[in-house]
Design a protein around this motif. Structure first.
Motif, mmCIF file in Angstrom:
data_model
loop_
_atom_site.group_PDB
_atom_site.id
_atom_site.type_symbol
_atom_site.label_atom_id
_atom_site.label_comp_id
_atom_site.label_asym_id
_atom_site.label_seq_id
_atom_site.Cartn_x
_atom_site.Cartn_y
_atom_site.Cartn_z
ATOM 1 N N CYS A 46 -0.832 2.253 6.939
ATOM 2 C CA CYS A 46 -1.497 2.436 5.923
ATOM 3 C C CYS A 46 -2.498 3.719 5.850
ATOM 4 C CB CYS A 46 -2.673 1.762 6.276
ATOM 5 S SG CYS A 46 -3.963 1.473 4.742
ATOM 6 N N CYS A 49 -6.146 3.788 5.347
ATOM 7 C CA CYS A 49 -7.124 4.141 6.265
ATOM 8 C C CYS A 49 -6.018 4.113 7.781
ATOM 9 C CB CYS A 49 -7.410 2.690 6.933
ATOM 10 S SG CYS A 49 -6.152 1.028 7.297
ATOM 11 N N CYS A 60 -2.221 -3.941 4.235
ATOM 12 C CA CYS A 60 -2.861 -3.255 5.122
ATOM 13 C C CYS A 60 -4.034 -4.676 5.786
ATOM 14 C CB CYS A 60 -3.983 -1.909 5.389
ATOM 15 S SG CYS A 60 -4.119 -1.734 6.460
ATOM 16 N N CYS A 63 -7.985 -2.852 6.053
ATOM 17 C CA CYS A 63 -8.264 -2.609 4.795
ATOM 18 C C CYS A 63 -7.837 -3.089 3.267
ATOM 19 C CB CYS A 63 -8.229 -1.397 4.042
ATOM 20 S SG CYS A 63 -7.043 0.134 4.116
HETATM 21 ZN ZN LIG Z 1 -5.547 0.446 5.826
#
Ligand SMILES: [Zn+2]
Lengths: 147, 387
Positions: A46, A49, A60, A63
């Protein structure tokens, strides 16, 4: 060996024959299988994050960000859990085989199978390294061997 | 006011179960189940104004139920909860939940079709249900030292309940000792054959009704005290890791799927595990009983192995389990009926009509469905006293 033979810890774990049914990629897993055919293990990370994501995701799973970038794994990890199958899912599979969940060093888990050792050598925490074996239609399947 | 105060379990029925039901189809079994449950409730097909279950559309047509409220909840307790909510909210009065399966599993060289979806990240590794659940059990053994003997004790207990049950497919096959279980051939380590559910054909049905529609039930009414369903994701498509979690890093892991559902069920009921008299737990594999006792709060994390020893789960024990023999010995009729049959046995226990393994004076039954290997687990609390 046939399913009727008594299983022992000395049985060796080997890759399945190339005659097992090949995987059916989904629209967003194609990059994974293309890399596997080149004997490269890939996953997504990701951008937001930095979570390592597997299996292939659309957003993701931590997040929710859409920006996921494919990255190459070193293919090193440890066995998180394992089993040994003595009754095959279907007749094209040769028993015994050892499905396992692998903790990859990049911080994600994947299901695969352990080969290259005896049944009795399997253990949680076993260090393993990826290797690829062919299946039908040009696909290659990652397996893990004690490192 | 309790949300299900006016919802009564009016009728239940298991038609004949068998390894193979010659001449039957999934629909014919579901029809027998539905008519049997209605007869058990003293109701007629014309009383039905709602139906759910995987075959609900066919049943609506074949039994001439229409026009009728119809849904297709398929997995046992979710269907019961949906039917109960339908009645509790005043949208239906008499709702059938039915299941049946026959003639589907014919290619016996492979594992049953519902155990092995063709998904790209599990199918190439030869995965099927037993291996999925084995990966959960192995992790627990690693973390807590859970033993083969503890798991085999569960399997012997459930199979011996089926051994004495005249309607169980494996009636008379036992009795089994722990050593018998451990001597059976390995299917997916740590699970021996006798620690795994069977595959069979069969079906069942439950009728729920608004209480004032069935004032003169032939049997004691049974009430829904609480229930909920836990889902982590689709079954048999992702690695079934014990530590698989949703977005909350401190959330309940897949290893304890069912915990949130149990908490909600107990909260609705105003009860706790110590109030339960009989545990009609879903038993796809021996370890799942141990896991559910931990997930549902009957014992602490890692204590499930010792918890099932010393007679606690057997006849006369504090928490008798799966008293009809469950998926291991009573029936596992495909994809859905065995999920509903845990509820049926809970109803029979509270009515006091079990011909074998009746728990004397049972007031509260906990029924469950699913397991961590399949990323879901559901809980239903039934009671003899109106909530
Ligand atoms: Zn993420």
């Amino acid at each position: 060996m046939s399913p009727e033979s008594a299983p022992t810890g000395d049985d060796r774990l080997v890759p399945q024959p190339a005659t097992i049914p090949p995987p059916t990629p989904s629209s967003h897993s194609a990059p994974y299988w293309e890399a596997a055919a080149r004997h490269e293990l890939v996953y997504q990370r990701c951008d937001a994050c930095k979570r390592a994501e597997f299996d292939p995701a659309v957003v993701c799973r931590r997040c929710g960000a859409r920006a996921l970038t494919w990255a190459r794994s070193a293919g090193l990890g440890t066995v998180y859990s394992w089993t040994v199958v003595w009754r095959p899912q279907q007749p094209s599979f040769v028993v015994p085989y050892a499905p396992a969940i692998i903790d990859l060093d990049e911080g994600y888990q994947m299901l695969a199978a352990v080969i290259g050792c005896r049944v009795a050598d399997l253990a949680v925490g076993l260090r393993v390294a990826v290797e690829f074996h062919p299946v039908a239609d040009g696909f290659a399947l990652p397996y893990f061997r004690p490192a | 006011m309790h949300p299900f105060r006016d919802v009564v379990v009016a009728g239940v029925h298991n038609p004949r179960q068998a390894r193979v039901l010659e001449g039957e189809t999934s629909l014919s079994v579901a029809i027998d189940a539905t008519l049997g449950a209605l007869a058990d409730a003293g109701l007629d097909v014309r009383d039905v104004d709602g139906i759910t279950g995987s075959l609900s559309s066919d049943l609506t047509y074949e039994l001439g139920l229409g026009p009728v409220w119809q849904s297709a909840s398929a997995l046992g307790i979710p269907a019961v909860m949906e039917a109960a909510a339908q009645i509790a909210t005043g949208l239906s009065d008499v709702v059938v939940v039915a299941a049946g399966q026959a003639g589907v599993y014919t290619e016996r060289a492979s594992t049953a079709p519902w155990t092995r979806p063709n998904h790209e990240f599990v199918a190439p590794y030869g995965m099927f249900t037993a291996a999925e659940f084995a990966l959960i059990a192995r992790r627990h053994m690693h973390m807590y030292g859970t033993t083969a003997e503890q798991m085999a004790t569960v399997a012997a207990t459930v199979r011996n309940n089926g051994h004495v049950h005249p309607d169980a497919i494996y009636a008379g096959r036992g009795p089994f000792t722990v050593d018998d279980i451990l001597a059976s051939r390995m299917v997916a380590d740590p699970f021996h054959l006798l620690e795994c559910a069977m595959t069979s054909e069969g079906g069942c049905a439950i009728v729920l009704a608004r209480a004032d529609r069935v004032p003169d039930l032939p049997h004691a009414p049974v009430w829904i005290l609480g229930g909920s369903t836990d889902r982590i994701g689709p079954s048999y498509r992702h690695a079934p890791a014990w530590d698989l979690r949703g977005r909350d890093p401190d959330g309940i892991p897949n290893g304890y799927v069912g915990r949130r559902a149990a908490r909600r069920a107990f909260a609705t009921a105003g009860l706790g595990p110590d109030d339960v008299d009989v545990c009609e737990l879903y038993d796809p594999f021996s370890f799942e009983i141990i896991r559910q006792f931990e997930a549902f709060g009957f014992c602490g994390e890692g204590e499930g192995g010792p918890f099932v020893m010393d007679g606690t789960i057997g006849p006369g024990g504090r928490f008798p389990i799966t008293t009809d023999g469950g998926l291991m010995a009573f029936s596992h009729g495909g994809q859905t009926s065995q999920l509903l049959q845990r509820v049926i046995r809970g109803v029979q226990q509270l009515r006091g009509t079990c011909t074998t393994m009746q728990v004397e004076g049972a007031e509260v039954a906990l029924c469950s469905g699913g397991g961590a290997g399949a990323l879901f687990n559901d809980v239903l609390l039934l009671g003899r006293e109106r909530p």
